[in-house]
Motif scaffolding. Structure first.
Motif, mmCIF file in Angstrom:
data_model
loop_
_atom_site.group_PDB
_atom_site.id
_atom_site.type_symbol
_atom_site.label_atom_id
_atom_site.label_comp_id
_atom_site.label_asym_id
_atom_site.label_seq_id
_atom_site.Cartn_x
_atom_site.Cartn_y
_atom_site.Cartn_z
ATOM 1 N N ALA A 36 23.009 7.850 -14.410
ATOM 2 C CA ALA A 36 21.611 7.871 -13.960
ATOM 3 C C ALA A 36 20.880 9.076 -14.555
ATOM 4 C CB ALA A 36 21.544 7.907 -12.436
ATOM 5 N N GLN B 186 20.112 8.416 -18.209
ATOM 6 C CA GLN B 186 18.972 7.504 -18.380
ATOM 7 C C GLN B 186 17.658 8.237 -18.103
ATOM 8 O OE1 GLN B 186 19.362 4.328 -19.537
ATOM 9 N NE2 GLN B 186 17.160 4.323 -19.753
ATOM 10 N N LEU C 139 14.928 1.495 -15.069
ATOM 11 C CA LEU C 139 14.799 1.889 -13.659
ATOM 12 C C LEU C 139 15.860 1.203 -12.803
ATOM 13 C CD1 LEU C 139 10.911 1.883 -13.318
ATOM 14 C CD2 LEU C 139 12.441 3.822 -13.684
ATOM 15 N N ARG C 140 16.161 -0.056 -13.100
ATOM 16 C CA ARG C 140 17.237 -0.751 -12.385
ATOM 17 C C ARG C 140 18.577 -0.081 -12.641
ATOM 18 N NH1 ARG C 140 15.634 -6.920 -13.622
ATOM 19 N NH2 ARG C 140 13.981 -7.089 -12.084
ATOM 20 N N PHE C 141 18.778 0.342 -13.885
ATOM 21 C CA PHE C 141 20.018 1.019 -14.256
ATOM 22 C C PHE C 141 20.181 2.301 -13.443
ATOM 23 C CE2 PHE C 141 22.473 3.944 -16.922
ATOM 24 C CZ PHE C 141 23.596 3.175 -17.196
ATOM 25 N N THR D 258 10.612 -2.356 -19.617
ATOM 26 C CA THR D 258 9.790 -1.784 -18.564
ATOM 27 C C THR D 258 10.573 -1.510 -17.290
ATOM 28 O OG1 THR D 258 9.150 -4.016 -17.914
ATOM 29 C CG2 THR D 258 7.661 -2.821 -19.382
ATOM 30 N N ILE D 259 11.425 -2.427 -16.865
ATOM 31 C CA ILE D 259 12.072 -2.280 -15.570
ATOM 32 C C ILE D 259 13.587 -2.052 -15.678
ATOM 33 C CG2 ILE D 259 12.513 -4.713 -15.102
ATOM 34 C CD1 ILE D 259 11.012 -2.258 -12.584
ATOM 35 N N ASP D 260 14.206 -2.456 -16.776
ATOM 36 C CA ASP D 260 15.657 -2.335 -16.910
ATOM 37 C C ASP D 260 16.173 -0.904 -16.772
ATOM 38 O OD1 ASP D 260 15.965 -5.057 -17.142
ATOM 39 O OD2 ASP D 260 15.896 -5.032 -19.334
ATOM 40 N N GLU E 74 18.735 3.032 -10.542
ATOM 41 C CA GLU E 74 18.895 2.680 -9.127
ATOM 42 C C GLU E 74 20.305 2.186 -8.822
ATOM 43 O OE1 GLU E 74 19.233 0.112 -5.754
ATOM 44 O OE2 GLU E 74 19.030 -0.738 -7.758
ATOM 45 N N SER E 75 20.829 1.309 -9.666
ATOM 46 C CA SER E 75 22.157 0.753 -9.390
ATOM 47 C C SER E 75 23.245 1.815 -9.502
ATOM 48 C CB SER E 75 22.453 -0.430 -10.315
ATOM 49 O OG SER E 75 22.537 0.004 -11.654
ATOM 50 N N ASN E 76 23.128 2.710 -10.459
ATOM 51 C CA ASN E 76 24.132 3.762 -10.600
ATOM 52 C C ASN E 76 24.053 4.764 -9.458
ATOM 53 O OD1 ASN E 76 25.877 3.556 -13.055
ATOM 54 N ND2 ASN E 76 23.880 3.168 -13.962
#
Length: 110
Positions: free
Chosen positions: A79, A82, A64-66, A60-62, A68-70
């Motif tokens: 990004a 993804q 989106l974190r990927f 669910t969130i991984d 955001e971090s990239n």
């Protein structure tokens, strides 16, 4: 290593399969509980779409974190990849829903 296009195709069909399989099994359950199966299947196909997307992208969130971090580190290519995986999964879920709607509406016309 799995190629990017292979992952896109996999995400599409995973989301498509979750919608199609979940809706068909829900239709069987509707028959067993004496509910109108087409009405229940149309409802399920809309409700299960977001879960098909989540199942296809793997969490669910991984993802989106990927993204955001990239983006925060200035790496746009990972990004975008993804985001494209999410888009392919969405198209698969939407295609499954459209197929169920077509089947249920076509069957009820006759």
């Amino acid at each position: 290593m799995v190629s990017f296009m292979t992952k896109c195709v996999m995400d599409f069909f995973i989301a498509f399969g979750v919608v199609l399989g979940g809706t068909m099994l829900g239709g069987i359950a509707a028959v067993l509980t004496m509910e109108p199966p087409t009405t229940r299947m149309l409802l399920i196909s809309e409700q299960i779409k977001i879960w098909a997307l989540v199942a296809a992208v793997g969490g669910t969130i991984d993802p989106l974190r990927f993204i955001e971090s990239n983006l925060a580190e200035g790496f746009i290519s990972p990004a975008i990849k993804q985001i494209l995986l999410i888009v392919f999964a969405f198209i698969g879920a939407q295609s499954g829903t459209a197929l169920i709607q077509w089947i249920c509406r076509e069957g009820g016309v006759h």
